[in-house]
Design an enzyme around this catalytic site. Sequence first.
Site, PDB file in Angstrom:
ATOM      1  N   GLN A 139       0.820  -1.104   0.038  1.00  0.00           N
ATOM      2  CA  GLN A 139      -0.164   0.049  -0.038  1.00  0.00           C
ATOM      3  C   GLN A 139       0.808   1.225  -0.028  1.00  0.00           C
ATOM      4  O   GLN A 139       1.715   1.538   0.949  1.00  0.00           O
ATOM      5  CB  GLN A 139      -0.931   0.131   1.250  1.00  0.00           C
ATOM      6  CG  GLN A 139      -1.666   1.410   1.305  1.00  0.00           C
ATOM      7  CD  GLN A 139      -2.814   1.096   2.561  1.00  0.00           C
ATOM      8  OE1 GLN A 139      -3.293   0.069   2.638  1.00  0.00           O
ATOM      9  NE2 GLN A 139      -2.759   1.964   3.391  1.00  0.00           N
ATOM     10  N   GLY A 140       1.029   1.945  -1.183  1.00  0.00           N
ATOM     11  CA  GLY A 140       1.624   3.232  -1.344  1.00  0.00           C
ATOM     12  C   GLY A 140       0.874   4.604  -0.949  1.00  0.00           C
ATOM     13  O   GLY A 140       0.403   5.242  -1.841  1.00  0.00           O
TER      14      GLY A 140
ATOM     15  N   SER B 180       1.068   6.612   2.499  1.00  0.00           N
ATOM     16  CA  SER B 180       2.007   7.654   3.348  1.00  0.00           C
ATOM     17  C   SER B 180       3.436   7.986   2.599  1.00  0.00           C
ATOM     18  O   SER B 180       3.764   7.546   1.730  1.00  0.00           O
ATOM     19  CB  SER B 180       2.413   6.919   4.564  1.00  0.00           C
ATOM     20  OG  SER B 180       1.396   6.293   5.140  1.00  0.00           O
TER      21      SER B 180
ATOM     22  N   GLU C 260      -8.364  -1.791   6.755  1.00  0.00           N
ATOM     23  CA  GLU C 260      -7.355  -1.897   7.747  1.00  0.00           C
ATOM     24  C   GLU C 260      -7.730  -1.678   9.165  1.00  0.00           C
ATOM     25  O   GLU C 260      -7.187  -2.448  10.153  1.00  0.00           O
ATOM     26  CB  GLU C 260      -6.373  -0.931   7.089  1.00  0.00           C
ATOM     27  CG  GLU C 260      -5.013  -0.910   8.272  1.00  0.00           C
ATOM     28  CD  GLU C 260      -3.971   0.059   7.529  1.00  0.00           C
ATOM     29  OE1 GLU C 260      -4.508   0.664   6.629  1.00  0.00           O
ATOM     30  OE2 GLU C 260      -2.976  -0.243   7.771  1.00  0.00           O
TER      31      GLU C 260
ATOM     32  N   SER D 222      -2.666   6.812  14.081  1.00  0.00           N
ATOM     33  CA  SER D 222      -2.057   6.749  15.346  1.00  0.00           C
ATOM     34  C   SER D 222      -3.001   6.958  16.159  1.00  0.00           C
ATOM     35  O   SER D 222      -4.403   7.313  16.124  1.00  0.00           O
ATOM     36  CB  SER D 222      -1.116   7.845  15.444  1.00  0.00           C
ATOM     37  OG  SER D 222      -1.800   9.157  15.392  1.00  0.00           O
TER      38      SER D 222
ATOM     39  N   GLU E 180      -3.499   9.034  18.775  1.00  0.00           N
ATOM     40  CA  GLU E 180      -4.032  10.235  19.162  1.00  0.00           C
ATOM     41  C   GLU E 180      -5.047  10.535  17.952  1.00  0.00           C
ATOM     42  O   GLU E 180      -5.971  11.260  17.933  1.00  0.00           O
ATOM     43  CB  GLU E 180      -2.748  11.316  18.696  1.00  0.00           C
ATOM     44  CG  GLU E 180      -1.791  11.501  19.821  1.00  0.00           C
ATOM     45  CD  GLU E 180      -0.858  10.072  19.677  1.00  0.00           C
ATOM     46  OE1 GLU E 180      -0.940   9.475  18.816  1.00  0.00           O
ATOM     47  OE2 GLU E 180       0.008  10.090  20.654  1.00  0.00           O
TER      48      GLU E 180
HETATM   49  C1  LIG Z   1       4.331  -0.679  11.176  1.00  0.00           C
HETATM   50  C2  LIG Z   1       3.543   0.256  10.096  1.00  0.00           C
HETATM   51  C3  LIG Z   1       3.259  -0.225   8.789  1.00  0.00           C
HETATM   52  C4  LIG Z   1       2.733   0.718   7.885  1.00  0.00           C
HETATM   53  N1  LIG Z   1       2.435   0.270   6.717  1.00  0.00           N
HETATM   54  C5  LIG Z   1       2.000   1.212   6.027  1.00  0.00           C
HETATM   55  C6  LIG Z   1       1.770   0.868   4.531  1.00  0.00           C
HETATM   56  O1  LIG Z   1       1.801  -0.485   4.191  1.00  0.00           O
HETATM   57  N2  LIG Z   1       1.461   1.891   3.601  1.00  0.00           N
HETATM   58  C7  LIG Z   1       1.209   3.126   3.997  1.00  0.00           C
HETATM   59  O2  LIG Z   1       1.086   3.957   3.174  1.00  0.00           O
HETATM   60  N3  LIG Z   1       1.708   3.414   5.172  1.00  0.00           N
HETATM   61  C8  LIG Z   1       1.899   2.751   6.171  1.00  0.00           C
HETATM   62  N4  LIG Z   1       2.433   3.070   7.568  1.00  0.00           N
HETATM   63  C9  LIG Z   1       2.157   4.428   7.701  1.00  0.00           C
HETATM   64  C10 LIG Z   1       1.279   4.926   8.687  1.00  0.00           C
HETATM   65  O3  LIG Z   1      -0.062   4.859   7.888  1.00  0.00           O
HETATM   66  C11 LIG Z   1       1.795   6.361   9.183  1.00  0.00           C
HETATM   67  O4  LIG Z   1       2.884   6.140   9.846  1.00  0.00           O
HETATM   68  C12 LIG Z   1       0.612   6.984  10.240  1.00  0.00           C
HETATM   69  O5  LIG Z   1      -0.435   7.062   9.271  1.00  0.00           O
HETATM   70  C13 LIG Z   1       0.977   8.123  10.903  1.00  0.00           C
HETATM   71  O6  LIG Z   1       1.504   9.065   9.910  1.00  0.00           O
HETATM   72  P1  LIG Z   1       3.200   9.733  10.110  1.00  0.00           P
HETATM   73  O7  LIG Z   1       4.025   8.404  10.481  1.00  0.00           O
HETATM   74  O8  LIG Z   1       3.363  10.473   9.224  1.00  0.00           O
HETATM   75  O9  LIG Z   1       2.997  10.429  11.389  1.00  0.00           O
HETATM   76  P2  LIG Z   1       2.608  11.870  11.478  1.00  0.00           P
HETATM   77  O10 LIG Z   1       1.311  11.984  10.914  1.00  0.00           O
HETATM   78  O11 LIG Z   1       3.561  13.021  11.216  1.00  0.00           O
HETATM   79  O12 LIG Z   1       2.482  11.862  13.273  1.00  0.00           O
HETATM   80  C14 LIG Z   1       3.337  12.226  14.257  1.00  0.00           C
HETATM   81  C15 LIG Z   1       2.777  12.262  15.470  1.00  0.00           C
HETATM   82  O13 LIG Z   1       1.761  13.585  15.501  1.00  0.00           O
HETATM   83  C16 LIG Z   1       0.591  12.964  16.117  1.00  0.00           C
HETATM   84  N5  LIG Z   1      -0.360  13.921  15.337  1.00  0.00           N
HETATM   85  C17 LIG Z   1      -0.452  13.944  13.938  1.00  0.00           C
HETATM   86  N6  LIG Z   1      -1.651  14.746  13.551  1.00  0.00           N
HETATM   87  C18 LIG Z   1      -2.277  14.740  14.908  1.00  0.00           C
HETATM   88  C19 LIG Z   1      -3.654  15.516  15.413  1.00  0.00           C
HETATM   89  N7  LIG Z   1      -4.241  16.159  14.330  1.00  0.00           N
HETATM   90  N8  LIG Z   1      -3.695  15.463  16.513  1.00  0.00           N
HETATM   91  C20 LIG Z   1      -3.171  15.014  17.426  1.00  0.00           C
HETATM   92  N9  LIG Z   1      -2.093  14.431  17.184  1.00  0.00           N
HETATM   93  C21 LIG Z   1      -1.633  14.327  15.941  1.00  0.00           C
HETATM   94  C22 LIG Z   1       0.514  11.659  15.565  1.00  0.00           C
HETATM   95  O14 LIG Z   1      -0.556  10.792  16.351  1.00  0.00           O
HETATM   96  C23 LIG Z   1       1.952  11.175  15.812  1.00  0.00           C
HETATM   97  O15 LIG Z   1       2.272  10.893  17.308  1.00  0.00           O
HETATM   98  C24 LIG Z   1       2.876   2.153   8.424  1.00  0.00           C
HETATM   99  C25 LIG Z   1       3.348   2.783   9.677  1.00  0.00           C
HETATM  100  C26 LIG Z   1       3.771   1.578  10.490  1.00  0.00           C
HETATM  101  C27 LIG Z   1       4.307   2.018  11.980  1.00  0.00           C
END
Ligand SMILES: Cc1cc2nc3c(=O)[nH]c(=O)nc-3n(C[C@H](O)[C@H](O)[C@H](O)COP(=O)(O)OP(=O)(O)OC[C@H]3O[C@@H](n4cnc5c(N)ncnc54)[C@H](O)[C@@H]3O)c2cc1C
Length: 394
Positions: A121-122, A124, A239, A366, A368
């Site tokens: 899944q692409g 993020s 998911e 997440s 949050e």
């Molecule tokens: C094991 C794993 C597998 C994954 N697999 C996939 C995959 O196959 N394909 C894919 O596309 N993605 C995948 N992901 C990505 C995942 O969807 C993102 O990591 C997730 O959506 C969070 O985005 P971010 O990492 O950019 O963090 P950010 O969105 O930058 O968040 C950073 C921090 O800020 C907090 N935050 C952000 N916005 C808010 C808000 N409005 N209010 C309060 N707090 C906030 C978050 O909770 C977090 O603690 C995977 C992630 C993990 C950990």
Amino acid sequence: MSDTPEDLRHEIRQWLADNAPGDWRDQSTHEGFVASQRAWFAQLVAAGYAVPHWPGEWPGGGRSLAEQKIIYEELARADTPRLLLSFVSTYHAAATLMECASKEQAAHYLPRILKGETWCQGFSEPGAGSDLAAIRTKAVRRGDVYVVSGQKIWSTMAQYADMCLLLVRTSSEGAKQAGMTYLLMDMTLPGVSVRPIHQIQGDEEFAEIFLDEVEIPVSQRVGEEGAGWAVAQATLASERGLTLMELSYRMRGAMTRLVSEIAGTDRTEDRGVLRDLGALATRVDAVCALADRFLQKRMEDEEKIGDASVVKLAYARCLRAWAEMGVTLSGLSGQLHAPITYGDLNSGNWMADFMNSYAWTIAGGSDEVQRNIIAERMLGMPREPRGWKLEAGQ
Ligand SMILES: Cc1cc2nc3c(=O)[nH]c(=O)nc-3n(C[C@H](O)[C@H](O)[C@H](O)COP(=O)(O)OP(=O)(O)OC[C@H]3O[C@@H](n4cnc5c(N)ncnc54)[C@H](O)[C@@H]3O)c2cc1C
């Protein structure tokens, strides 16, 4: 197909006694892991247990909720490996193809998934995770193809994938969501490169995908141009919903591993340990009950906004407590690290499971963000101020 749910339990238990792989934790290379995952998936497909959540026209599909529960329970009880490699293919991709793709696309890809085609899944990007609508990977239409350039990140198993569910930006006009388009990308196309990401526990479960002028046929688009946001919601709903039932049952199955840590030691006399174990067991049961109720609602078309977030949040928090208890009870030996520990919570290595348990508080949205959904959209609490930033020291 068995006549009653209990017949099914008997049938699958018998089948697992003959077929469950016993050596999957001994894999010491990534190639070994991939080969064992592919072999186990093929066995499950042949037996009709791989996709109980698919509709009835597919082998093993069309199972009732009671039957799905039995299959997940028995797979967990037999301590079989979780199918990390086929996870996106059988849940996310399948849900998207069934709900949103054309008949031709579904007819082309669904059988290939059952033959072992691997999907990733692409969605993020480095600047677009929780705020998925901020994606910048750009697709420009040129005749019969979209020319795509940009970068994706955290793509689970992308380094082994044949196909990718790709969310791209086709327009920057209007609302951010309005300019998104959903494509099915062949990972072998020129311009696609994949770089695995090394994780804290020593594995490489996900990867970055770099896209340099990749030409994707327009026929590979799901839905209309600009309608990608709605299609992505179908992928994400799978998911946050269906998969959590399997995961919750696996956590309950793995409670026996926790208990075996103290079996035969004098810690079974320690009231504090017993109290904590009892409290955890109740919590794990509660997560399973939440997942059951969620699925029931979904099957009866009564799912409401935020229902999936409740299950996701409860599962992620409980998984952390489960893994933490494992590390506490296993003492020094629990610190030893197996070379390959894929599998979230069932790796056989407590410290790796503990580190991995944090992934579920982020993956699929997440904690949050789930809390925001529950607070604002379920409970009707005030919305968070737009565009707020965390100040230093806050
Ligand atoms: C094991 C794993 C597998 C994954 N697999 C996939 C995959 O196959 N394909 C894919 O596309 N993605 C995948 N992901 C990505 C995942 O969807 C993102 O990591 C997730 O959506 C969070 O985005 P971010 O990492 O950019 O963090 P950010 O969105 O930058 O968040 C950073 C921090 O800020 C907090 N935050 C952000 N916005 C808010 C808000 N409005 N209010 C309060 N707090 C906030 C978050 O909770 C977090 O603690 C995977 C992630 C993990 C950990």
